[in-house]
Design an enzyme around this catalytic site. Structure first.
Site, mmCIF file in Angstrom:
data_model
loop_
_atom_site.group_PDB
_atom_site.id
_atom_site.type_symbol
_atom_site.label_atom_id
_atom_site.label_comp_id
_atom_site.label_asym_id
_atom_site.label_seq_id
_atom_site.Cartn_x
_atom_site.Cartn_y
_atom_site.Cartn_z
ATOM 1 N N GLU A 183 48.091 -11.395 -27.672
ATOM 2 C CA GLU A 183 48.345 -9.761 -27.244
ATOM 3 C C GLU A 183 47.737 -9.577 -28.571
ATOM 4 O O GLU A 183 47.961 -8.113 -28.324
ATOM 5 C CB GLU A 183 49.230 -8.909 -26.302
ATOM 6 N N GLU A 263 50.478 -12.993 -17.356
ATOM 7 C CA GLU A 263 51.220 -12.452 -17.545
ATOM 8 C C GLU A 263 51.183 -11.895 -16.546
ATOM 9 O O GLU A 263 51.022 -10.525 -16.234
ATOM 10 C CB GLU A 263 52.040 -11.320 -18.957
#
Length: 629
Positions: A183, A263
């Site tokens: 991320e 995710e």
């Protein structure tokens, strides 16, 4: 001799067969048909996240088998750098840190692996998995091309990726893809040179055949800064997101190839002082089915969260000890209604393994024990104090986790309540203040930066500083711990400090803090103090939960293992999970409690419960993720 020759000849004959079998294994991206290919055939993974660092080694197989029996064909695994290189240059892959043993168990179970080696992982883990010793360089720019960071990060990855290469699917292992960083688009640096360096490093040590990918949040900014040519861009989002819009965003960065939600949030984390987080099972099931119907590969985060044992929780607002995450498998690894609902969805897309779901681990209510006060904290620094005119940080003293005691004397008489001030929000994270051994109160980062004290000139002023876990996400992961800056008493800057690095964990592990080793027990009181007791053997070593009725805030150890923090008054977590492997069925179990604020005013007891009292059951179920029967 003849038998040895025969064995050698047979081995040589088998080598080409083994080579062909390994060489025929492939895992790739089919850009023409917008899917993964495994051994030349279209493949869709249905995965769940599991963190070996949050689960006792003895339970790895149990958790993996439950994931397999749910219908998953893959798992997603973070590798926390600081879990394996706590001291720079010293790598630990033994016991609960044996990553290759974990990968082998997954392989034996029939699960492929999506590896996320960082070097930064977030994961609500201490400092996002980066080792605190990096902060000895005061001007270091983490997660960037700064050489102060890049050199140790590269050394770590060179060691780890070399160890992981034999586990790649095409090499006969079960790792099908490897994430680069994590991320990164959410980080302020947006340093493409850093990402290019990592890309080169991963290719150097893993080869050209493995799929390398990135994962970023569902915004344009995150996808722009987190993606890089040559790394397959995936996205993450939860049940509050429009699936079509999210995958359209992924398509802008990856026009061809598989749709991937790396995710998909089955639950959410808890912070101290917040309401327990949960995600509706119906929404999870509905969205999972929709994504799988689109042909997307999905990883569910988390499938089992586990526990932030010891000091491993991260902090933005400090994360609780439990990482239950309202996940399909509870903190204790028990199947929930959410797991059964997910399995029903998966049945529509692939064959579910035949056989029963492994049951919940057995639980036992061991009852209550009585504790006695046994030790003051300043006896727990065997090397003695470090002297300094001004406060030093944890990192400067190389005490990266836990607690440090700062001691000085009052510079003048303060007969009236006088403000003790941290003018620059320098309490990282909580400070427990005593004068001549009498607890005065506490100071806390961001919220309580002033308190009043009284005393006489020359009185001993003690400040016990607690590290509540370093920031794991965002721009402030350079999160030093200590008294950052000076403390001011009225108009006086406090100086001439004796600083004690407290090695509580070693003292507990060596049995030095039991009642038998400290003479007569003392009465309970306010302020930081250590208490101990014994849980008698019962012939069982089953899971249990400990509840500290009337206690305020602190840490608990069972047989030298740090269970983590308790803080029932702030909540939402009310119990600490005690895995059965931490207990002895045949020997007395040593229990140690560090209470930081206030012990119970009446009985010093704690309770080991299978389930809590009726009035606590609803809260307990919310905490544990167990289905209500």
């Amino acid at each position: 001799m003849e038998s040895q020759i025969t064995f050698v000849l047979l081995s040589l004959c088998l080598l080409p067969i083994v080579f062909v079998l390994v060489n025929s294994r492939s895992f790739s991206i089919d850009y023409k048909n917008n899917c993964f290919q495994k051994d030349g055939k279209p493949f869709q993974y249905i995965s769940g996240s599991i963190h070996y660092s949050r689960i006792p080694r003895e339970y790895w197989k149990d958790r993996l088998l439950k994931m397999y029996m749910t219908g998953l064909n893959a798992i997603q695994v973070y590798v926390p750098w600081n879990f394996h290189e706590t001291v720079q240059g010293v790598f630990n892959f033994a016991g609960d840190r044996d990553l290759e043993y974990f990968l082998n168990l997954a392989n034996q179970t029939g699960l492929l692996v999506i590896l996320r080696p960082g070097p930064y992982i977030c994961a609500e883990w201490e400092m996002g998995g980066l080792p605190a010793w990096l902060l000895q360089k005061p001007n270091i720019i983490l997660r960037s091309a700064d050489t102060e960071y890049l050199k140790p990060a590269s050394d770590w990855l060179a060691m780890l990726l070399t160890k992981m290469k034999p586990w790649l699917y095409q090499n006969g292992g079960n790792i099908i893809s490897v994430q680069v960083e994590n991320e990164y688009g959410s980080y302020f640096a947006c340093d493409y040179n850093y990402m290019r360096h990592l890309h080169t490093l991963f290719r150097l040590f893993l080869g050209e055949d493995v799929i390398l990918f990135t994962t970023d949040g569902n915004t344009d900014k995150e996808m722009i800064c987190g993606t890089l040519e040559g790394l397959y861009a995936t996205i993450d989002f939860g049940t509050d997101t429009n699936i079509t819009a999210a995958f359209i965003r992924q398509r802008r960065f990856e026009p061809k190839g598989p749709l991937v939600n790396s995710e998909f949030y089955t639950g959410w984390l808890d912070h101290w002082g917040d309401k327990h987080a949960s995600v509706d099972t119906v929404k999870v099931s509905k969205m999972l089915g929709e994504m799988l119907s689109m042909g997307a590969s999905v990883n569910m985060y988390m499938f089992e969260g586990g526990t932030n044992f010891g000091y491993w929780n991260g902090k933005f607002r400090s994360v609780v000890t439990s990482y239950d995450y309202n996940a399909p498998l509870s903190e204790a690894g028990d199947p929930t209604d959410k797991l059964l609902a997910i399995r029903d969805v998966i049945k529509n897309f692939r064959d579910i393994p035949v056989g029963p779901m492994p049951p919940a681990t057995p639980k036992f209510a061991y009852g209550f024990i009585t504790l006695q006060k046994v030790s003051l904290l300043d006896t727990l620094s065997p090397q003695g104090p470090v002297r300094s005119q001004y406060p030093l940080t944890f990192e400067e003293i190389k005490q990266y986790y836990g607690f440090m005691l700062y001691r000085t004397t009052l510079p003048r008489n303060v007969p009236e309540p006088t403000p003790l001030i941290s003018p620059l929000n320098g309490i990282h994270d909580r400070a427990y203040v005593s004068v001549n051994g009498v607890f005065q109160g506490l100071m806390e980062r961001d919220t309580a930066l002033v308190m009043n004290v009284t005393g006489q000139q020359g009185d001993q002023l003690d400040i016990l500083v607690e590290n509540m876990g370093r920031v794991n996400f965002g721009s402030y992961i350079n999160d030093n711990k200590s008294l950052l800056g000076n403390l001011i008493l009225g108009n006086d800057v406090l100086t001439d400090w004796s600083i004690y690095p407290l090695d509580i964990d070693t003292a507990v592990a060596n049995g030095l803090l039991q009642v038998d080793h400290s003479g007569s027990a003392m009465e309970a009181g306010d302020g930081p103090m250590i208490y101990s007791g014994t849980l008698k053997s019962t012939g069982l070593a089953w899971d249990t939960f400990v509840k500290l009725n009337g206690w305020t805030k602190g840490q608990v150890w069972v047989n030298g293992v740090n269970l983590g923090r308790y803080w029932p008054q702030r909540g939402p977590q009310q119990t600490l999970y005690v895995p059965g492997p931490f207990l002895s069925a045949t020997q007395p179990n040593n229990i140690t409690v560090l209470e930081l604020e206030r012990a119970p005013s009446s009985e010093l007891t704690m309770t080991f419960n299978e389930l809590l009292s009726h009035e606590d059951i609803e809260l307990f179920l919310n905490h544990s993720g167990w289905p209500v029967s």
